[in-house]
Structure formats: C-alpha cells, structure tokens
Design a protein around this motif. Sequence first.
Motif, PDB file in Angstrom:
ATOM      1  N   LEU A 189       0.869  -1.179   0.000  1.00 55.37           N
ATOM      2  CA  LEU A 189       0.000   0.000   0.000  1.00 55.37           C
ATOM      3  C   LEU A 189       0.900   1.223   0.000  1.00 55.37           C
ATOM      4  CD1 LEU A 189      -2.803   1.279   0.418  1.00 55.37           C
ATOM      5  CD2 LEU A 189      -2.587   0.776   2.840  1.00 55.37           C
ATOM      6  N   ALA A 190       0.958   1.905  -1.127  1.00 56.38           N
ATOM      7  CA  ALA A 190       1.903   3.008  -1.268  1.00 56.38           C
ATOM      8  C   ALA A 190       1.636   4.070  -0.203  1.00 56.38           C
ATOM      9  CB  ALA A 190       1.780   3.614  -2.654  1.00 56.38           C
ATOM     10  N   GLY A 191       2.704   4.534   0.424  1.00 54.67           N
ATOM     11  CA  GLY A 191       2.567   5.676   1.333  1.00 54.67           C
ATOM     12  C   GLY A 191       2.249   5.335   2.778  1.00 54.67           C
ATOM     13  N   SER A 192       1.964   4.063   3.077  1.00 52.32           N
ATOM     14  CA  SER A 192       1.658   3.715   4.474  1.00 52.32           C
ATOM     15  C   SER A 192       2.699   2.737   5.011  1.00 52.32           C
ATOM     16  CB  SER A 192       0.272   3.078   4.583  1.00 52.32           C
ATOM     17  OG  SER A 192      -0.714   4.019   4.252  1.00 52.32           O
ATOM     18  N   THR A 193       2.794   2.672   6.338  1.00 58.08           N
ATOM     19  CA  THR A 193       3.809   1.814   6.954  1.00 58.08           C
ATOM     20  C   THR A 193       3.177   0.618   7.669  1.00 58.08           C
ATOM     21  OG1 THR A 193       3.759   3.000   9.047  1.00 58.08           O
ATOM     22  CG2 THR A 193       5.290   3.812   7.378  1.00 58.08           C
ATOM     23  N   HIS A 194       4.024  -0.361   7.943  1.00 59.89           N
ATOM     24  CA  HIS A 194       3.563  -1.578   8.608  1.00 59.89           C
ATOM     25  C   HIS A 194       3.046  -1.309  10.016  1.00 59.89           C
ATOM     26  CE1 HIS A 194       4.351  -6.205   9.000  1.00 59.89           C
ATOM     27  NE2 HIS A 194       3.180  -5.934   8.491  1.00 59.89           N
ATOM     28  N   LEU A 195       3.388  -0.133  10.550  1.00 63.22           N
ATOM     29  CA  LEU A 195       2.864   0.245  11.853  1.00 63.22           C
ATOM     30  C   LEU A 195       1.342   0.288  11.831  1.00 63.22           C
ATOM     31  CD1 LEU A 195       3.412   1.177  14.739  1.00 63.22           C
ATOM     32  CD2 LEU A 195       3.731   3.498  13.865  1.00 63.22           C
ATOM     33  N   LEU A 196       0.777   0.583  10.675  1.00 65.65           N
ATOM     34  CA  LEU A 196      -0.678   0.594  10.529  1.00 65.65           C
ATOM     35  C   LEU A 196      -1.250  -0.781  10.894  1.00 65.65           C
ATOM     36  CD1 LEU A 196      -3.068   2.330   9.582  1.00 65.65           C
ATOM     37  CD2 LEU A 196      -2.546   1.671   7.234  1.00 65.65           C
TER      38      LEU A 196
ATOM     39  N   THR B 203       8.135   1.564  11.162  1.00 64.35           N
ATOM     40  CA  THR B 203       7.887   2.839  10.488  1.00 64.35           C
ATOM     41  C   THR B 203       8.623   2.921   9.152  1.00 64.35           C
ATOM     42  OG1 THR B 203       9.746   3.941  11.572  1.00 64.35           O
ATOM     43  CG2 THR B 203       7.600   4.042  12.684  1.00 64.35           C
ATOM     44  N   ARG B 204       9.395   1.888   8.841  1.00 67.13           N
ATOM     45  CA  ARG B 204      10.135   1.918   7.581  1.00 67.13           C
ATOM     46  C   ARG B 204       9.854   0.719   6.704  1.00 67.13           C
ATOM     47  NH1 ARG B 204      15.887   4.810   8.528  1.00 67.13           N
ATOM     48  NH2 ARG B 204      15.210   6.260  10.131  1.00 67.13           N
ATOM     49  N   SER B 205       8.837  -0.051   7.057  1.00 70.77           N
ATOM     50  CA  SER B 205       8.491  -1.154   6.172  1.00 70.77           C
ATOM     51  C   SER B 205       7.069  -0.971   5.677  1.00 70.77           C
ATOM     52  CB  SER B 205       8.693  -2.495   6.865  1.00 70.77           C
ATOM     53  OG  SER B 205       8.161  -2.474   8.161  1.00 70.77           O
ATOM     54  N   PRO B 206       6.755  -1.592   4.553  1.00 79.62           N
ATOM     55  CA  PRO B 206       5.461  -1.348   3.939  1.00 79.62           C
ATOM     56  C   PRO B 206       4.354  -2.160   4.585  1.00 79.62           C
ATOM     57  CG  PRO B 206       6.703  -2.887   2.613  1.00 79.62           C
ATOM     58  CD  PRO B 206       7.603  -2.494   3.754  1.00 79.62           C
ATOM     59  N   VAL B 207       3.136  -1.677   4.406  1.00 76.94           N
ATOM     60  CA  VAL B 207       1.967  -2.429   4.821  1.00 76.94           C
ATOM     61  C   VAL B 207       1.299  -2.897   3.529  1.00 76.94           C
ATOM     62  CG1 VAL B 207       0.406  -0.432   4.881  1.00 76.94           C
ATOM     63  CG2 VAL B 207      -0.009  -2.358   6.413  1.00 76.94           C
ATOM     64  N   GLU B 208       0.578  -3.992   3.619  1.00 76.25           N
ATOM     65  CA  GLU B 208      -0.081  -4.505   2.412  1.00 76.25           C
ATOM     66  C   GLU B 208      -1.449  -3.847   2.237  1.00 76.25           C
ATOM     67  OE1 GLU B 208       0.840  -6.900   0.143  1.00 76.25           O
ATOM     68  OE2 GLU B 208       2.846  -7.154   0.990  1.00 76.25           O
ATOM     69  N   LYS B 209      -1.902  -3.813   0.994  1.00 75.29           N
ATOM     70  CA  LYS B 209      -3.253  -3.328   0.722  1.00 75.29           C
ATOM     71  C   LYS B 209      -4.275  -4.244   1.374  1.00 75.29           C
ATOM     72  CE  LYS B 209      -2.953  -1.001  -3.685  1.00 75.29           C
ATOM     73  NZ  LYS B 209      -2.732  -1.258  -5.096  1.00 75.29           N
ATOM     74  N   VAL B 210      -5.421  -3.671   1.753  1.00 74.33           N
ATOM     75  CA  VAL B 210      -6.520  -4.513   2.206  1.00 74.33           C
ATOM     76  C   VAL B 210      -7.235  -5.021   0.956  1.00 74.33           C
ATOM     77  CG1 VAL B 210      -8.678  -4.610   3.492  1.00 74.33           C
ATOM     78  CG2 VAL B 210      -6.768  -3.257   4.353  1.00 74.33           C
ATOM     79  N   ASP B 211      -7.061  -6.292   0.690  1.00 67.51           N
ATOM     80  CA  ASP B 211      -7.677  -6.895  -0.487  1.00 67.51           C
ATOM     81  C   ASP B 211      -7.778  -8.396  -0.221  1.00 67.51           C
ATOM     82  OD1 ASP B 211      -5.079  -7.749  -0.677  1.00 67.51           O
ATOM     83  OD2 ASP B 211      -4.563  -6.524  -2.408  1.00 67.51           O
ATOM     84  N   LYS B 212      -8.114  -9.144  -1.213  1.00 66.61           N
ATOM     85  CA  LYS B 212      -8.313 -10.573  -0.970  1.00 66.61           C
ATOM     86  C   LYS B 212      -6.990 -11.308  -0.726  1.00 66.61           C
ATOM     87  CE  LYS B 212      -8.614 -11.566  -5.947  1.00 66.61           C
ATOM     88  NZ  LYS B 212      -7.208 -11.923  -6.156  1.00 66.61           N
TER      89      LYS B 212
END
Length: 882
Positions: free
Chosen positions: A184-191, A480-489
């Motif tokens: 998910l562009a622009g968001s971090t794994h902290l989410l 805060t420096r790793s990506p989070v995945e999109k919410v999808d299937k």
Amino acid sequence: QGISASRAQFQAAATQAAVGVEARIAAADRLDRSAFDEGVDRVNPGLRDSSGPQLLTTATANEIGRVGQAFLDTARNTLVRMSIRPEDAGREITAAGIPPPDALRCPFQPPNCDPTAKFRTIDGSCNNVANPLWGRSQTPFERLLAPIYNDGVSEPRSASVFGGPLPNARLISREFHDSMSNPLAGSTHLLMEIGQFISHDIEFQALSQGYAGANLDCCERKNRPGCFPIDIPPNDPFFPPNRTCINIVRALPTPPLDCTIGVRHQLNQITHYLDGSAIYGSSDDETRDLRTLTGGLLKTSSNNLLPTEPTTGTGCILTTSTRPCFKAGDVRVNQQPMLMSMHTVWVREHNRLARGLALPNPTWDDERLFQEARRILGAELQHITYSEFLPEVLGRRVMTKYGLKPRSNGYVNGYDASEQPMVRSAFATAAYRFGHSFIWQRVLAHNGAIKTSDRLLKDEFLKPDLVYTRGVGDICRGLTRSPVEKVDKSLTDQITNHLFERERGFGGDLAATNIQRGRDYAIPGYQAYRRLCELDGQFSHTRIVQQKLNGIYRSPEDIDLFPGGVSEFPVNGGKVGPTFACLIGRQFKSLKNGDRFYYENSGDTAFSGNQLQEIRKVTLASLFCANTDIGTIQPKALKSIRPGNTLVNCNNIPHLDLNPWRATGGCVPVNGGYSAWERTRCFGTWRIRYRICNNPLPNECGKPCRRQFEIRIETCDTHRPVFRRGNAVPPHVAMAESRDSKTNTIIPLTAPTPNIATTTVTANHPNIADRARFEASYTDTSEQCKNEINKDTTISTMVIDAGKAVHKTDSVTGDDDDTIALLRENEELVDSLRRLKIEFVKNKAMGNESHEFEIKAKLGHGKAQTKFLLLMIIFTAYNKRS
Ligand code: HEM
Ligand SMILES: [Ca+2]
C-alpha cells in the motif's frame, strides 16, 4: 408450526429440559478426558499442532463455558419437547425470552457500583451505571444480526441457501485468498501493528479447551462439542498429502447477559472498552500481578523490557532460557515481536507517566499514581485510535458519518447511556480481521542506518528473540520503515500456509480460520451485512473479484462475511470497502458514545481543559520518541517517509506534558476573575483603564482569565501634554521624552519636533520578576507613508534576564528609510531590571506628521517558554507638531 408458542409453554418446557443437563455435560467431559488420557489432547502442543497459541482461555471463561453449555442443552431440549422446526427455533426461543430455570445458575451477576468513581474499574464493570455489566470482561459479544445456526441454536452455519454444504473454508482460502504482495503506497507496517494492538484491547474470544486445559486435537477426535476442524480438500497446493485437517476448536458457548434461554452466544474474555486492558489486564488478579505495587509502576525486566513469564503455556515458544517469554495485560503478547514491542512501548509509557506524576504530587500513594497514569494512558490510546488510526482505515467521510473524529479543542457531549459498547460478533470474526490483509511477510528491525534484521514472519511467530537481540527501538523503527499490504483478498502465505508453523506443511491458515470462525459464530453471510449497511446491489468489488466470488459460492447469499468484505474496493480515502467501513464505523461509534470514560467527554469523569489539550498532542511518533531510542521519526508514523513527512528529531516532536496534572488531587477548580476597572490619572488628554486577573486568582486546576491584564486607553476631558518630564507615572506605564539630538535639550511634547531628535521610552514596572520580554514597535503614520503596506515596523525584541539584557533582535521591517534612518536600542537597566530604556533615533525631518510608538512588554515568571504572565504595557506617544 408457524404460530409462536406461549411464553408459559416455553417456560414449562425449559424447566423440564434443564433436568439432566449436567449428566450430558459430564458425558462430553468423559470424551475429552479419554482423549487426554490417551495422549491425543496435550497441554503442550506437538510440532504438528499450530492452534496452540489461540488456546489461552481463562479459568473464568471455562466456568462460564460450562454454564453456557448447560443453557444451550436446555434450549435444545426445550425445542425438541415443543417440536419447533430448526429454521424457526432461534427466532421463537429468543422472542420467548425465557428466564433460566432454577437448575441453571446465571454467571452474570451485577456488581455494586460507585457511580462517582474517577477511574475505570479494571474489568470494565460499572462504566454504564444503569447496566454495570455492559462491556465488562468475561461477558458475551453482542450481535448486529440474528445468528444462522444450522440447528437454529448451536450448530455452525454450514448450509448453502440452495441446500447442501457451504464451500470448504480451506478451499476458499486457497482459491480466493491468494498470497500476492500488493504494498500500500505511502503507508507503513505500523498501521498493521497498531490495528492489531487495538483489537487485542477490545476482544479476545474464549475457545474450547480439553481436559485440564489441554489443547483439543480436533483432527484426531473430531466429533466433540468443542470441535470444528477444517478438512483439507485433496490436491492442496501447499499442505502435504499426509495432512488432511486443520485443527479448529469452537468458541465456548455462553448464556446471554440477561441469561434468557436461547441461541448460542460467544464470550469476550477482555474488556470490550478501548481502555488499555491490553496493558493492565482485564481482571484485578491479572493487574495486581503486573504491578510493582510501589510508585504506581508496572513491572519490567532488564533493559526495560516487559516482565517475563516463567511458564510458557501454549502462547510462546521458548528457544533459549536466557530469552524468556513476556507477560502483559493481554496473553497473546508473545504472538510475534512487533506486537511484543508495541506492548513494551505502552508499559514504558505507563511508567514514564507514573514517575512524572510522582514528582509534583508527593502525597499520592502507589494506587493513586497507578490509576492516574492508567487514566492518562487510556486516553492516549483512544486519542491515537480515533485521531490517527481510524482516519487512515475509514477515510474522512466515514469518520464524519459515524461521528468518530476527535475535536481539536473543547469537550464532546456524546455519552449515550443507552449505547451498548459491546463488541459485535460480525466485527470480531470478520470486519476487524481486515487487518490480516495488512500483514506484510517480513519483520524488519532497523537501527537508523541499516536494517539489523529482516526476517520472514513465520520464523518469528511466538518467539521473543528479536526483542532481545535487536531491541524494541529497532523493531519500532522497522515498523515505520516497512510497507503495509493493501486490504484486499490477498493475504501473505506467512499466515495462510505458515501460521504458527513448527513443522513445514503443518502450519495454520488464518484466512480459512476466519471463515470457519464466522460460521462457528453463525454470523449471517456477506449480503445480510450489505443490507444492514444499506448498500446498493450485491457487490462493491472489481469485476474480476466479483467473478471469483461467484465462481466459488453457489449463491451470493452464501458468501462469508470475511472474504466478501475484505476484497471490496476501498472507500474514498480509506483502506477498507464500504461494508467493513460500516461495521467498523458502527463499532467504534459504540465504543466512543457508549464509554462514560471516553477521553473527550465532559462531566464528572472529564479531564481538565489543559489536560485534554496535552492528550491531544500525543501521536504514535511522540509515543515512540518518548519511550524508545528511536531518535528520529517521521511525524506521521503511519505514513511513510516522504516530502512533508520527513524524519524529525525526537526533540522536536512534542509529547504530553504533565504540568496540568500537578496536584490536581481533589482540586476544586477556581477560575480566575477580573478586578473592577481602575483608572490612572490623566496624562495630557489620555488616561488608561485597566483591570487585573486577580479577583479571584485562579487556583492550580482553575482556568485563568483570558488575559492577565486588560488595558484600555481613553481620553480625558482636560487638555494637557501627553507626557511631561517628571510626571509620576503609575507602575505599569512607560515614560517617554524626546530630546533634540544636537542640543540634548528636552523638547516639550507639545512643541515641534526638530529634524534630528531622539525619543527615549522607559518602561517601568515593579512586578517584573526574573524574566521579561520587551517588544517595541514604531508606527509611522505620516502622510507619505500612509499608503505603504509595510509601515508597521518592529524594532526590537529584548529578553531581560536577571538584570541583564541577554538577547536582542533588530528586525527593522519597514522600508521607509527616510524616516527610520537610524534606530538604536539602548538597554539601560536602571535600578536593576525593573526599568528598560529604549532609544529611537531619527535623523531626518518628520514634517508635520504624527508618529506613534508602541512598547509591549511580556513579563514572565519562571521558564521563558512555558508560562508567560502576560502583562501589556501599552504606551502611545504622540509626537505631534502642534
Ligand atoms: C502478524 C499479525 C497477526 C497474526 C499472526 C494474527 C493472528 C490471529 C489469530 C491466530 C487469530 C485467532 C483466529 C481464530 O481462531 O479465530 C486472530 C484473531 C483476530 N485478529 Fe489477528 N493476527 C494478526 C494481526 C491482526 C491485525 C493487524 C488485526 C486488525 C487490524 C487483527 C484482528 C484480529 C481480530 C479482530 C481477531 C479476533 C480476536 C478475537 O475475537 O479473539 N489481527 N488473529
Ligand atoms: Ca479493553
């Protein structure tokens, strides 16, 4: 049937039905006992059991579960006795509202409450004074829609609307929930991590256990009341052929809160409220065990880590005895190192708060410090949830729709005693599990310069090692420096093939588990929730996803809530689709409006205005800064580093300041009031009216007046020069005189100003303490400058400290060089710092025009930057040619 039986008939049938229930439960117990004795169910799970960590059911929950089973058996017998068809059973028996027969003991007895208590109870009871059990730990999940049990009351939802079984949960997982990585562009794994942490504060289902707390092996012994395993369909792309089953146990049954006889309910073991229970625990015993019982502190272990847990149980794998597992307010803490780090940060924050409160409140004992710190921490957690996390997930419009947005100042009057705070089944089993799609396949630790660890999630499940070897700071920085995945299937295979895996091929599947869990709770299908949320049509998906769902399910009505919801196209500005946004929005609305202690509430439980403003400063970034060695962080920690959100030194990220908590103990606020207006004598044609904020003086928890001093200038009816040398001026007024620069003689203020003149202003005040800030400005109102924008000219700012001018700035912003050819300040500290002399020199003719000088002094006590007592000395000199 069709016609509903009378309540009396139900009651009579239930009384008979309750007879002998104990014997049936005992028979079920014998099944579990023999499985235990034969080594099938084990306390310590074997390598091929990936369900262990879920089985952290408390003794209390187990007791309630037994009662729940008795209630359920009674309900079933009642329906058999009255020959009510399964499809009508749930509705009929619920509508009858039969109170429990004497043989059944209701486990939910309302406690005595102190409605004036300032602090939440640990178990959440008494939050709602009229319904003190609402939201308490060890009470049932609430429902949005009636369940669809296969037998009407207890057996999992399992049938398609066309008859025949629903698709197999593992099949749906592998056909629909692929493991593609879509960052998910622009968001971090902290989410992801804060999302999980929040879920661990509000819900923890109670799962069935075997004899003596053993794990039920539902693959070896399937047909037991606590079992609901998933058969692995043939040709699984990942699991080996010799594996045919995923071990899933059912959630324990519980009676409903009112203990009427009816359908199966499920138990939440922790407080439903968002109240920090993940940090403090959900029962008095747990909390006591986590506290040091001195200074209000929570226990820690060396290096300020979480306290350790000597007995690992099923929640953790001990790789080496030097790195023991952790203990926290929520027993799932050891699930993975990012979660452990999050728990650690909050415990440190609690101790930081308790220590900070102890200094200015020396009379507070351990209990008081603990509760006050806990109260602040709970507010911080709510603030982060509602101001930082939810807006990311739901987007602005949904936040507004459900009234979730915190205010930037003032109080909220949203408490609604009729709002049920309880977590809803659909939220717990599906909607809020959307976060499983956030999960990225790796765990990153980062020391600011380089990655210190970058490992697959499956290798870190249940192991505290990274926390010991890399440290909480590195893991938080990693988040805060790793990506989070999109919410999808798509869900990473770390959780769909390798969940809690100990031997390759024998891990769990979280997607399949979520689907199976929804059926266990018998929540209705995806379409029912669309209708509840008043969404048009049957899908909010891309065409491809819609086709996939239609290929797997025989009817759209069959679609399970988790796969249907998680794969929707996200709402504007949010990360989840409209159905989940609705279910999550409604839940967090209940948790806000149904919580008497919600942090923005006014009323008896309110924070003071100043305290609330401090809580509003808290962010995930400030939390990490205050409690780890992270050093620098992007201010919006849920967003990745980029222009506008670049790394900032922690010194520049403000965190909650405890000043407004000074000695608030039992403090009754006295707000400041103004004195009556007073007048000075006339100075020429002018005099000053003033009033002071001292009647009464605000006390430590009261609010001061808007200004410390108010001054008005009014005309006198007498006509005298504005300033005259030798005038005795009142203390808060400055004095001015103009001299001819050549002859050094005083120019009467009524006389013409010569070409070159010096005007000296002396500010004089007896109340100047150790620090003062003077600002002087010069306004040219001459005809030739009238049309210029920049005619306001700040000349200087001066900070006077302990008798010396320590700082001065020249900032001549005017561009009228003709009139302000030379400005000079000359700090002359006559009689210590009580007087300040500022000199303005002009070296050019002023013509016939008027000029104004304005001197403002801000006088402060104590630290220059924190509290300025604002005292304004306004001085206006009219240097006007007569
Ligand atoms: C590495 C991260 C995570 C892992 C390994 C994980 C694993 C699990 C497991 C094993 C369960 C129990 C499933 C069952 O038996 O029904 C569960 C439940 C749940 N998870 Fe996660 N999860 C993770 C992250 C998240 C996130 C990010 C969220 C939400 C934002 C979330 C929300 C939930 C919820 C709401 C439940 C139900 C809890 C209950 O009622 O007991 N999880 N998770
Ligand atoms: Ca809670």
